[in-house]
Design a protein around this motif. Structure first.
Motif, short mmCIF file in Angstrom:
data_model
loop_
_atom_site.label_atom_id
_atom_site.label_comp_id
_atom_site.label_asym_id
_atom_site.label_seq_id
_atom_site.Cartn_x
_atom_site.Cartn_y
_atom_site.Cartn_z
N GLY A 44 25.90 -12.73 19.78
CA GLY A 44 24.55 -12.87 19.24
C GLY A 44 23.99 -11.52 18.88
N PRO A 45 22.89 -11.53 18.12
CA PRO A 45 22.30 -10.26 17.71
C PRO A 45 21.65 -9.55 18.89
CG PRO A 45 20.92 -12.07 17.00
CD PRO A 45 22.15 -12.68 17.59
N SER A 46 21.23 -8.32 18.67
CA SER A 46 20.60 -7.52 19.71
C SER A 46 19.34 -8.20 20.23
CB SER A 46 20.27 -6.14 19.15
OG SER A 46 19.85 -5.30 20.17
N GLY A 47 19.21 -8.24 21.54
CA GLY A 47 18.02 -8.82 22.14
C GLY A 47 18.05 -10.33 22.26
N THR A 51 23.19 -10.03 27.53
CA THR A 51 23.33 -9.21 28.73
C THR A 51 22.58 -9.82 29.90
OG1 THR A 51 23.64 -7.21 27.44
CG2 THR A 51 22.88 -6.92 29.69
N THR A 52 21.38 -10.32 29.61
CA THR A 52 20.60 -10.94 30.68
C THR A 52 21.37 -12.10 31.28
OG1 THR A 52 18.59 -10.30 29.52
CG2 THR A 52 18.38 -11.98 31.21
N THR A 53 21.98 -12.93 30.45
CA THR A 53 22.78 -14.04 30.96
C THR A 53 23.94 -13.55 31.80
OG1 THR A 53 22.21 -15.31 28.98
CG2 THR A 53 24.09 -16.09 30.28
N THR A 199 29.53 -9.62 23.16
CA THR A 199 29.62 -8.71 22.02
C THR A 199 28.64 -9.15 20.95
OG1 THR A 199 31.10 -7.73 20.36
CG2 THR A 199 31.45 -10.04 20.89
N HIS A 200 28.29 -8.23 20.05
CA HIS A 200 27.54 -8.68 18.88
C HIS A 200 28.39 -8.55 17.62
CE1 HIS A 200 26.09 -4.36 19.26
NE2 HIS A 200 26.80 -4.38 18.16
N ASP A 201 29.70 -8.30 17.85
CA ASP A 201 30.63 -8.15 16.74
C ASP A 201 31.37 -9.46 16.52
OD1 ASP A 201 32.91 -7.70 15.21
OD2 ASP A 201 33.20 -5.67 15.97
N1 LIG Z 1 14.74 -5.22 32.54
C1 LIG Z 1 14.07 -5.76 31.53
N2 LIG Z 1 12.72 -5.83 31.56
C2 LIG Z 1 12.04 -6.39 30.55
N3 LIG Z 1 12.59 -6.95 29.47
C3 LIG Z 1 13.93 -6.92 29.37
C4 LIG Z 1 14.74 -6.34 30.40
N4 LIG Z 1 16.03 -6.47 30.04
C5 LIG Z 1 16.03 -7.11 28.84
N5 LIG Z 1 14.77 -7.39 28.44
C6 LIG Z 1 14.39 -8.09 27.22
O1 LIG Z 1 15.07 -9.33 27.20
C7 LIG Z 1 15.56 -9.63 25.90
C8 LIG Z 1 17.05 -9.89 25.95
O2 LIG Z 1 17.71 -8.69 26.31
P1 LIG Z 1 19.27 -8.60 26.53
O3 LIG Z 1 19.55 -7.23 27.06
O4 LIG Z 1 19.74 -9.74 27.34
O5 LIG Z 1 19.82 -8.71 25.05
P2 LIG Z 1 21.29 -8.57 24.47
O6 LIG Z 1 21.60 -9.85 23.80
O7 LIG Z 1 22.21 -8.11 25.52
O8 LIG Z 1 21.10 -7.44 23.39
P3 LIG Z 1 22.05 -6.21 22.97
O9 LIG Z 1 23.06 -6.73 22.01
O10 LIG Z 1 21.10 -5.27 22.31
O11 LIG Z 1 22.64 -5.65 24.23
C9 LIG Z 1 15.17 -8.47 25.03
O12 LIG Z 1 14.03 -8.83 24.30
C10 LIG Z 1 14.86 -7.36 25.99
O13 LIG Z 1 13.87 -6.52 25.49
#
Ligand SMILES: Nc1ncnc2c1ncn2[C@@H]1O[C@H](COP(=O)(O)OP(=O)(O)OP(=O)(O)O)[C@@H](O)[C@H]1O
Ligand SMILES: [Mg+2]
Lengths: 361, 266
Positions: A44-47, A51-53, A199-201
């Motif tokens: 998926g795209p950035s944000g 990573t949170t998952t 990945t986002h690739d």
């Molecule tokens: N510790 C945190 N505190 C507050 N907001 C957060 C935190 N970590 C992530 N976010 C927010 O949660 C959303 C998802 O972030 P996440 O890091 O899961 O994205 P991602 O898909 O891994 O992106 P990327 O490809 O850039 O790594 C984003 O809008 C981010 O700003």
């Protein structure tokens, strides 16, 4: 290596994470089942919440609600260090004050393995990763690719139930990245371990995965094999994110006819309810002189804007009557006659088109 | 380029001279055989050092200084290090507020602090006691620990801890085996600064002095106003040597661990 291993089957239900004080959840009620031994990529795209998952699976981040089960066991009360998940980080996260050997031995020492056993396991895994002879080096004496191999070795040496990888190849240059992709794929085959790869690739995701879960704005937009997602993306977002697509937003007038601008196109199979946008992959589109389109094909007028050689294939960029841009890729010899500025007909077989849901607001 | 480099070296050398030469005059003076601060000394003798060891006030003062510094250092280390970890977990605004408060002893005029401490400790019956001295100087020493530890922690990559946890280390083990070794140079620097801050602190020690609570700098100050003789030079020399040795040793150790950890400067 240890052969006694139970690889992980992960069940994610209604998983949500909202970071205070934001209103929008970073992860929004996702459901995902990861089969034992599967290589799944969160793409998926950035944000978009990948990573949170992953961090919720690893136990670094507390879910706001929802459950994660490993082999039917709820992980809510299990702290990270008891989950037995290997993790590979984008920046490697090797311990700079320890040698390569001590880095890789670290998880074994936490598990109080006998010294002899530790030495053999570490030696074996370093040899497997082509790192023999580097035991006593410090991480800063290694190249980026070697560091990432050490990180991989360290994350699998203790036979984890699942291997989690967060953009592990993101910091490497293209050549090295491709070499390591092949290694990761081989590693997965050899270990038979469940891999969850972020990945986002899209090319990386397609190359590596058994299953791809496409993330968008904190939700899982679609899950499927790379082939399924490419041929039948399901949503406009997936169609655009996974490869390129020519997009036509028209409407279905009857089960066999799609109306776009003033063109009437044939529909091969009736689309699912709600799938109102027609997409065609560039390699399914052919370019013809006006009037010479084969019988039964759908077509639209287009103006050629550019033609570029991509080696084996040639890419023709076009503008459609609604002003949208699109493209067709074809064998180089099929494109020799196409000239920029020329008016042509872009056409495809009805079976090659797919219907998808429009972008959600 | 080359000329620029050598003139830079020359400049640095000059500044180093400017800073250290006055201190270096102490040493020949402390070895003087005369009874005044005459320079150059009329002859050499060790009588002032002997004086220092034999006169009970001087000996007691040296012991008190060492005792106080030995208690201030661990106290300031624990408080400063915990504060650094705590500050990092706060939001930006609270962090700035907390940081500013904790390092205020560096900014507020020393005499004001000393007076405030003196006034408070009088009421608490801590004035003139060893405990009072330790507490007062700890407050002054905390910033010297907080700053290097915080700097080190800000450069610390949190994914190191995550990695350790994922590899099966409990949070405590992860701290002991990964976080602590990586921030140790900051803590070591803090320890040196805290020790030195206490060992040569004068103002607070002066106000809080009492029988059994007179430090070396206070004893020196008192002796200057009473009977000025080169004992004070001998005491100063010892002060300088102890402080320099501590700093030097830690710096050497620091360079080594830095090379080991592969961390180059900050
Ligand atoms: N510790 C945190 N505190 C507050 N907001 C957060 C935190 N970590 C992530 N976010 C927010 O949660 C959303 C998802 O972030 P996440 O890091 O899961 O994205 P991602 O898909 O891994 O992106 P990327 O490809 O850039 O790594 C984003 O809008 C981010 O700003
Ligand atoms: Mg991410």
């Amino acid at each position: 290596m240890d052969t006694e291993r139970r690889t992980g089957h992960i069940e994610i239900r209604k998983l949500r994470k909202r970071y205070e004080p934001h209103d929008e959840p970073a992860v929004d009620d996702i459901d995902l089942t990861i089969e034992s031994g599967e290589f799944i990529t969160l793409l998926g795209p950035s944000g978009s919440g990948k990573t949170t998952t992953l961090n919720m699976i690893a136990g670094f981040v507390q879910p706001t609600s929802g459950t994660i089960r490993l082999n039917s066991r709820d992980l809510a009360e299990v702290p990270t260090h008891k989950r037995n998940f290997g993790m590979v980080f984008q920046n490697y996260a090797l311990f700079p004050h320890m040698t390569v050997f001590d880095n890789v031995a670290y998880p074994l020492r936490q598990r109080r393995l006998p010294r002899e056993k530790t030495r053999t396991l570490v030696g074996d895994i370093l040899a497997l990763f082509g790192l023999g002879g580097m035991e006593s080096r410090k991480p800063d004496q290694l190249s980026g690719g070697q560091q990432q191999r050490v990180a991989l070795a360290r994350a699998v040496v203790f036979s984890p139930a699942v291997l989690l990888l967060d953009e592990p190849l993101g910091a490497l240059d293209r050549k090295l990245r491709q070499a390591l992709q092949a290694e990761v794929k081989r590693l997965h085959r050899d270990l038979g371990l469940t891999f969850v790869f972020v990945t986002h690739d899209q090319d990386e995701a397609m190359f590596l995965s058994d299953t791809v879960a496409v993330f968008n704005k904190g939700r899982v937009e679609r899950v499927g094999t790379p082939g399924e997602l490419y041929d039948d993306p399901g949503t406009l977002f997936v169609a655009g994110f996974l490869g390129e697509a020519n997009v036509f937003a028209g409407s279905l007038v009857d089960p066999t006819t799609y109306l776009w601008m003033d063109r009437k196109w044939r529909v091969a199979g009736p689309p699912r309810a709600g799938d109102t946008v027609l997409v065609v992959r560039p390699e399914k589109v052919r370019v013809f002189d006006l009037e010479s389109v084969p019988e039964g094909w759908n077509s639209t007028p287009a103006v050629v804007t550019d033609r570029s050689h991509l080696g084996a294939v040639c890419k023709v960029d076009m503008t459609f009557p609604d002003g949208a841009t699109g493209s067709a890729t074809m064998p180089t010899d099929a494109a020799v006659t196409v000239r920029p500025g020329e008016s042509v007909l872009a056409a495809w077989e009805p079976g090659a088109q797919a219907f998808v849901q429009p972008e959600r607001a | 380029m080359k000329a620029g480099r050598s003139s830079l070296y020359a400049l640095v050398f000059l500044i180093a001279l400017l800073v250290t030469v006055p201190t270096l005059f102490l040493i020949p003076m402390s070895l003087s055989s005369g009874t005044t601060f005459q320079f150059p000394p009329p002859g050499l003798s060790g009588r002032w050092y002997q004086n220092l060891v034999e006169e009970p006030e001087w000996r007691a003062a040296a012991v008190t200084s060492l005792k106080v510094a030995a208690m201030v250092t661990p106290l300031a280390l624990v408080i400063g290090t915990c504060a650094a970890f705590g500050l990092l977990r706060l939001g930006r605004r609270l962090r700035t507020a907390g940081f500013t408060t904790l390092i205020s002893p560096l900014v507020v005029p020393h005499i004001l602090l000393a007076l405030a401490i003196y006034g408070t400790f009088l009421k608490l019956d801590l004035s003139g006691t060893l405990q009072g001295l330790v507490l007062g100087q700890t407050a002054l020493a905390v910033p010297f620990v907080l700053i290097p530890v915080l700097t080190r922690l800000q450069g610390y990559d949190r994914s190191m801890t995550s990695a350790a946890l994922s590899l099966g280390a409990s949070p405590l083990t992860a701290f002991r085996t990964v976080t602590l070794p990586l921030i140790l140079p900051g803590i070591a620097a803090g320890a040196v600064f805290a020790f030195v801050a206490s060992f040569d602190e004068l103002v607070v020690a002066l106000l809080l002095q009492g029988p059994g609570a007179t430090t070396l700098p206070v004893q020196m100050f008192n002796s200057v106003t009473e009977e000025a003789n080169p004992t004070i030079s001998a005491a100063s020399t010892i002060l300088v040597v102890v402080v320099s040795l501590v700093i030097l040793l830690v710096q050497l150790g620091w360079i080594r661990t830095d090379q080991k950890a592969g961390l180059h400067g900050h």
